[in-house]
Motif scaffolding. Structure first.
Motif, mmCIF file in Angstrom:
data_model
loop_
_atom_site.group_PDB
_atom_site.id
_atom_site.type_symbol
_atom_site.label_atom_id
_atom_site.label_comp_id
_atom_site.label_asym_id
_atom_site.label_seq_id
_atom_site.Cartn_x
_atom_site.Cartn_y
_atom_site.Cartn_z
ATOM 1 N N GLU A 109 0.875 -1.178 0.000
ATOM 2 C CA GLU A 109 0.000 0.000 0.000
ATOM 3 C C GLU A 109 0.907 1.220 0.000
ATOM 4 O O GLU A 109 1.619 1.484 0.966
ATOM 5 C CB GLU A 109 -0.902 -0.019 1.230
ATOM 6 C CG GLU A 109 -1.889 -1.174 1.215
ATOM 7 C CD GLU A 109 -2.725 -1.262 2.466
ATOM 8 O OE1 GLU A 109 -2.733 -0.288 3.268
ATOM 9 O OE2 GLU A 109 -3.382 -2.292 2.660
ATOM 10 N N LEU A 110 0.878 1.933 -1.103
ATOM 11 C CA LEU A 110 1.868 2.981 -1.346
ATOM 12 C C LEU A 110 1.610 4.255 -0.559
ATOM 13 O O LEU A 110 0.493 4.767 -0.534
ATOM 14 C CB LEU A 110 1.934 3.287 -2.839
ATOM 15 C CG LEU A 110 2.320 2.076 -3.694
ATOM 16 C CD1 LEU A 110 2.227 2.414 -5.165
ATOM 17 C CD2 LEU A 110 3.716 1.574 -3.329
ATOM 18 N N GLU A 111 2.670 4.738 0.082
ATOM 19 C CA GLU A 111 2.650 5.972 0.842
ATOM 20 C C GLU A 111 3.510 7.045 0.234
ATOM 21 O O GLU A 111 3.297 8.234 0.453
ATOM 22 C CB GLU A 111 3.120 5.691 2.273
ATOM 23 C CG GLU A 111 2.247 4.693 3.008
ATOM 24 C CD GLU A 111 2.863 4.187 4.296
ATOM 25 O OE1 GLU A 111 4.054 4.490 4.569
ATOM 26 O OE2 GLU A 111 2.171 3.462 5.019
ATOM 27 N N ARG A 112 4.527 6.637 -0.549
ATOM 28 C CA ARG A 112 5.475 7.588 -1.105
ATOM 29 C C ARG A 112 6.015 7.063 -2.422
ATOM 30 O O ARG A 112 6.185 5.865 -2.600
ATOM 31 C CB ARG A 112 6.631 7.773 -0.110
ATOM 32 C CG ARG A 112 7.658 8.799 -0.531
ATOM 33 C CD ARG A 112 8.756 8.966 0.503
ATOM 34 N NE ARG A 112 8.186 9.480 1.752
ATOM 35 C CZ ARG A 112 8.538 9.066 2.964
ATOM 36 N NH1 ARG A 112 9.456 8.156 3.113
ATOM 37 N NH2 ARG A 112 7.960 9.587 4.025
ATOM 38 N N ALA A 113 6.291 7.989 -3.324
ATOM 39 C CA ALA A 113 6.934 7.656 -4.594
ATOM 40 C C ALA A 113 7.919 8.758 -4.917
ATOM 41 O O ALA A 113 7.692 9.932 -4.596
ATOM 42 C CB ALA A 113 5.895 7.532 -5.710
ATOM 43 N N MET A 114 9.013 8.374 -5.561
ATOM 44 C CA MET A 114 9.981 9.374 -5.994
ATOM 45 C C MET A 114 10.759 8.821 -7.167
ATOM 46 O O MET A 114 10.782 7.606 -7.395
ATOM 47 C CB MET A 114 10.914 9.767 -4.863
ATOM 48 C CG MET A 114 11.718 8.652 -4.279
ATOM 49 S SD MET A 114 12.629 9.226 -2.856
ATOM 50 C CE MET A 114 12.426 7.818 -1.790
ATOM 51 N N GLY A 115 11.335 9.700 -7.917
ATOM 52 C CA GLY A 115 12.142 9.270 -9.036
ATOM 53 C C GLY A 115 11.996 10.169 -10.238
ATOM 54 O O GLY A 115 11.261 11.147 -10.232
ATOM 55 N N ARG A 116 12.731 9.771 -11.293
ATOM 56 C CA ARG A 116 12.727 10.504 -12.554
ATOM 57 C C ARG A 116 12.517 9.501 -13.676
ATOM 58 O O ARG A 116 13.376 8.671 -13.951
ATOM 59 C CB ARG A 116 14.060 11.212 -12.756
ATOM 60 C CG ARG A 116 14.327 12.294 -11.763
ATOM 61 C CD ARG A 116 15.713 12.838 -11.844
ATOM 62 N NE ARG A 116 16.218 12.924 -13.202
ATOM 63 C CZ ARG A 116 17.200 13.704 -13.583
ATOM 64 N NH1 ARG A 116 17.771 14.486 -12.714
ATOM 65 N NH2 ARG A 116 17.630 13.724 -14.796
ATOM 66 N N GLY A 117 11.355 9.570 -14.305
ATOM 67 C CA GLY A 117 11.061 8.658 -15.411
ATOM 68 C C GLY A 117 11.520 9.218 -16.715
ATOM 69 O O GLY A 117 11.566 8.608 -17.713
#
Length: 137
Positions: free
Chosen positions: A129-137
């Motif tokens: 269950e996602l709480e955070r996302a980060m990155g560069r697509g």
């Protein structure tokens, strides 16, 4: 230090496209002593449900680590990298054994990785269950 936050339920188009490409990922769980356990896995990302899914064998160490966290779930991260592009999803993982949930995870895996997983009666799905996302697509 630069931060590249994403909304895990509504990421930008390049980030989502990156998660739809075929890439090997890693799953990081914590051992009982608190040290990280990092293993290669296939991951599917469903932003609409705010879930990431990993299919695996119920006897795996990653499943044991998630179960050891109890009903509130284990804090985990999944990550993928391709050159300068990278993406991390974080949240609470729980092991699901319900046949419909496992079948949905297998379907999504087959779609992303372009191969149907071999039959495995011991298969379960780790749902994050996602709480955070980060990155560069």
């Amino acid at each position: 230090m630069a931060a590249y936050p994403q909304d895990p339920g509504a990421p930008d188009a390049p980030y989502l496209a990156f998660w739809r490409e075929r890439h090997l990922c890693t799953l990081t769980t914590l051992r009982p002593d608190g040290s990280p356990h990092v293993v290669p896995v296939g991951v599917t990302y469903d932003p609409g449900a705010r879930l990431a899914r990993v299919i695996t064998n119920k006897s795996s160490a990653k499943v044991a680590h998630v179960l050891a966290a109890g009903p509130e779930g284990a804090r985990v991260a999944v990550c993928q990298v391709d050159g300068r592009r990278w993406a991390t999803l974080e949240g609470r993982a729980r092991v699901r054994t319900d046949p419909e949930r496992v079948a949905e995870a297998e379907r999504r895996y087959a779609e992303r990785y372009e191969r149907v997983p071999s039959p495995n009666p011991a298969r379960v799905v780790i749902e994050i269950e996602l709480e955070r996302a980060m990155g560069r697509g």
